[in-house]
Enzyme design. Structure first.
Site, short mmCIF file in Angstrom:
data_model
loop_
_atom_site.label_atom_id
_atom_site.label_comp_id
_atom_site.label_asym_id
_atom_site.label_seq_id
_atom_site.Cartn_x
_atom_site.Cartn_y
_atom_site.Cartn_z
CD GLN A 1 77.08 81.87 -13.01
OE1 GLN A 1 77.81 81.10 -13.64
NE2 GLN A 1 75.97 82.38 -13.53
CE1 TYR B 1 74.69 91.00 -16.30
CE2 TYR B 1 72.99 92.69 -16.34
CZ TYR B 1 74.30 92.30 -16.56
OH TYR B 1 75.20 93.20 -17.05
CD GLU B 2 73.51 85.18 -19.37
OE1 GLU B 2 73.05 84.09 -19.70
OE2 GLU B 2 73.17 86.26 -19.89
N GLY B 3 72.22 84.17 -14.41
CA GLY B 3 72.44 83.22 -13.31
C GLY B 3 73.10 83.92 -12.14
NE ARG C 1 75.84 80.89 -16.53
CZ ARG C 1 75.43 79.84 -15.84
NH1 ARG C 1 76.30 78.90 -15.49
NH2 ARG C 1 74.17 79.72 -15.49
#
Lengths: 573, 573
Positions: free
Chosen positions: A441, A434-436, A291
């Site tokens: 978040q 992406y990546e959550g 992140r």
């Protein structure tokens, strides 16, 4: 169109003058040898490589893009040569342990490298972007046999790696994943299923590609606890090809230099990594680092957008700026018009604060790894847990929305491809997903972290920030007041949640923004302590963005906390 | 991917139940025959045409796009046939006078038509989008001879038209334009120069194209007062081709269905339109109507984005929504998650309020034209002057930023082309730039209009809004309070400006947003008076967006006025 140029002096300023990083790092035995000169030298070399080798490939990456044919993917012109030069120069292994073939340097240098790479060429950078996570995953969870085969190749970047998580019906909710892994008599597993959105699932950059795949054993329970992790390479050590196929690549809004692959696993012979049912945990061991990387993409892309807009605003003239007398020529520079000045200074405020927060987080990641002091370790864990989701969300948001503001500086010229600014806006958009996703978040921050301990760790973080505000700075009073408000709001959400279970989910975005603004404020007060006000460009370089932050950005704090309080009051808290 | 479907029932609701438009229009002698049935019938036909003929061409418009070869432009598949059917059915002439070959219907019907067309296919709609302005310009300024040759062809849309304003170094600042017009002995003019960003400068939709060109006579003074207006067609009435060339079309972020042309005038034989030196005024006679059209593009595109996101959120399941018990299946609908609900309801609040404001503005445009009551005329002029720049700015802003929020609802699927949502975001971006950038709208509002009379006309507009708030509505108290705050802030800016000439330019964006929020609030209070709370879907259809507006959108008002007051205080006012 002007390509991105790394400005390593600004980055060096944050590292040394604002964060005092070299001294902090040298206090750790692992980095006793890492002196300021070495750091500066690595940074300068990285900037040179990025500016000369990677940045010039960005336009072709967008316009020609990665091409799929018959299961093979050809990368855009120059990408392969640049990657070969990249790994052979040791850049992917910068922060990997020397025992694994790495250089054992601090994470913060890797962070700065990735900021520059993303700014120069987001598409190209996707390929090595996943390496570090795969390296840590294999290092900590794979068997010795697997490590012997793959660890060094992945650590050095000689082979690239993927993370195969998402499926057509399982995105944010990986617990819905259906890919199967059937145990074979020889101890391997036959993995079958389709994974989508696999960045770099297939390409021609390296001789081999290592896939880390989430799949479900036959007797696994439903949901996330039924997921195990498997490793399957494109080519096995004996040279034979695995039954892993790239069925197509996606047509996307941007990021055309990175092939987003649909990967089909057809009873592919795989090895398990770690224990059954522990796949998600193994995959997410590096979540904070991943992140942080995405936050750095946002910071880099926003800096690239700012550079373009700033150059244009210093060259193009339109209309008279208010409050100016007759000046040379028929019109004033765009950069002299208040609405444009506001856009430019505001983005700069975000970029500089972003660097302070991201580099500090990288330092904390190294403290987690290398500090012998339990208290320091715990504080570092807290910082990373709370600050990372905030950074991922706000800097990817700002890269897109602030990037769009930079596009606006060009007027109609911003909408055409020629200047390259619209590519940045298109490329940046994906990082909000992406990546959550950024919404996830916010939920991660408020629900999973802040509320989980009734706000204790958040209050401890706020203690750290409050203690760290420079006493002399005039703005510190309002910074202290905002910190107090944030404490009160945190307590109010904790109190209201039992009455209205959906409330924290409704206000999570507002809460994350409020935390971000407190962090931005802190970062800029720290920056100002490092600025020598007597240097000739101190005003335009540092004081103008600081002023923009206070005039245009920080007032959002009141709005966010008002929205939250209104919701809590409605819930009776 | 699901194509946009016009929802004429929602539009009809705003027209009749909220604005009581049919009765207002029928009170004007020009529209005595325009009864509610006729309006409903025209709207239904328009919706059918847009949904069946125009919407299906949108994807090819983006993916194939307009193609340039050797000076000719081929439009995307189906565009020509659709356009021929469009003008032959009388749609471009909807609001044109019957004496010019038009249908003489109210402007509000044309507004609704263009909202739907833009939502369905922004690229295609650019072609006829400029017709109305060209028609009015020729009608009011051209000689009888020119009118005989061009007026009816342009009124009916048999020929399309362009506005050739921008040059490579003159965008927002047209006063810098250099294109020359040299008088010839026969009374014509030889026009030479290069114009850029000319939408529909060349295409194969119609047999002829009529260009309206700003140029400078040899003895003209520098700046905007030296610009005159000229007409030059692609083909003259005798069938010969003019010396007007399309040198290339731009590669753009989006809007690929509309060719953005570089047009070269090479001593092109032209006719003057209106008086020398009055070119800019003649071109801008229809500025309010043109900006209304762009606002309608924003409203339409946001509705299209919302439709896609709403459909996806009602179909796709991911994770458990908070506060829900175990429900069917493994996960809940995306639309049940609070963060997604917030996005969806908020965009709907913008679309519905946008319709109220845009349709009302269209009604005011007809009052300006047709009312015999001087006071009503003056109020209508005031409304259009103040509300039009606000709408142009905020609804194009929302189409892009709120469209991006809708993209977020799709997660990773939003970033790939398949679902069509990313095209909307790319297409929408340009509307923040053309027809006066959004920053210029803000300056137009605050500096050229509000401050020009010391805030008098703005206060008069606020009187109108305040008087029109429903007494019973609970939210009216806060609406009244915001109106009072806006009055005070207006007075404070007027007072501060002499101390700091740049101040109004710095806060113009904030001022415009504050005005927009007061208008949104008013619009929704009006909407609620029209809603029958007993209908089964009143809650999800109308009350949820109203709630979203108050919870998530209106709090921005405080932030904006805080920023302005802070600036005024710093200036000593």
């Amino acid at each position: 169109m002007n390509a991105y140029q790394p400005r390593t002096d600004d980055m060096q300023f944050v590292l040394s003058r604002v964060l005092n990083a070299p001294a902090q790092l040298q206090a750790l035995p692992a980095f006793a040898e890492v002196d300021p000169d070495l750091m500066q030298q690595v940074l300068a070399e990285a900037g040179k490589f990025v500016g000369e080798v990677i940045a010039p490939l960005n336009r072709d990456g967008d316009e020609i893009g990665a091409q799929w044919q018959g299961g093979a993917v050809t990368m855009p012109p120059g990408f392969k040569a640049a990657y070969q030069s990249f790994w052979q120069s040791g850049w992917p292994a910068l922060a990997a342990s020397s025992e694994d073939g790495g250089q054992g340097l601090p994470t913060v240098l890797e962070a700065m490298l990735y900021e520059m790479l993303s700014a120069a060429n987001h598409g190209w950078t996707m390929a090595p972007g996943l390496l570090h996570g795969a390296y840590e995953c294999i290092k900590h969870h794979a068997s010795d046999e697997l490590k012997a085969q793959y660890l060094e190749k992945v650590a050095t970047g000689e082979w690239l790696a993927t993370m195969c998580l998402t499926e057509p019906h399982a995105g944010s909710d990986l617990g819905l994943a259906r890919t199967k892994a059937v145990p074979m008599p020889d101890g391997t597993y036959a993995v079958s299923g389709t994974k989508i959105f696999i960045s770099g699932g297939e390409h021609d950059l390296t001789d081999n590609i290592v896939h880390l795949v989430l799949a479900r054993l036959p007797d696994a329970p439903p949901g996330p606890k039924g997921l195990s992790l498997f490793l399957v390479p494109k080519f096995y050590p004996d040279g034979s090809r695995s039954r892993v196929h790239c069925d197509r690549i996606e047509e996307k809004m941007g990021l055309h230099g990175s092939p987003t692959c649909v990967m089909r696993f057809d009873e592919a012979v795989s090895s398990i990594v770690g224990e059954p049912g522990k796949g998600l945990g193994a995959m997410f061991v590096m979540m904070n680092a991943a992140r942080l990387h995405v936050a750095l993409q946002g910071i880099g892309l926003l800096d690239a957008a700012w550079q373009k807009a700033d150059a244009y605003a210093q060259e193009r003239r339109q209309m008279r700026a208010p409050g100016k007398g007759k000046s040379a020529g028929e019109a004033d520079l765009i950069g002299e018009h208040p609405a444009m000045r506001r856009i430019l200074d505001t983005q700069r405020a975000w970029v500089d604060a972003g660097r302070v927060l991201a580099y500090r987080t990288a330092l904390e990641l190294d403290l987690i790894k290398h500090s012998a002091d339990a208290e320091q370790q715990a504080a570092a864990q807290r910082w990373c847990a709370l600050v990372t989701p905030v950074m991922k969300s706000v800097f990817t948001h700002q890269a897109f929305h602030g990037g769009s503001d930079c596009l606006q500086v060009f007027g109609g010229h911003g909408y055409v491809r020629e200047w390259g600014i619209e590519q940045i806006v298109r490329d940046a958009r994906v990082a909000m997903i992406y990546e959550g996703t950024n919404e996830i978040q916010a939920i991660d921050l408020l629900v999973r972290k802040v509320m989980a301990d009734g706000g204790q760790s958040m209050n401890a973080l706020l203690d750290t920030l409050a203690a760290d505000l420079p006493q002399a700075a005039k703005a510190s009073t309002s910074a202290q007041a905002r910190i107090q408000t944030l404490r009160a709001v945190t307590a109010q959400i904790v109190k209201a949640a039992p009455q209205d279970a959906a409330l924290p989910f409704r206000v999570a975005d507002d809460y994350l923004r409020a935390v971000a603004l407190v962090l931005m404020d802190w970062a800029w007060l720290r920056i100002e302590t490092g600025v020598d006000a007597d240097t000739p460009d101190a005003n335009t370089r540092w004081l103008a963005p600081a002023k923009a932050l206070r005039q245009w950005v920080l007032p959002e704090f009141q709005m966010r906390t008002f929205i939250i309080v209104q919701q809590c009051t409605a819930a009776g808290a």
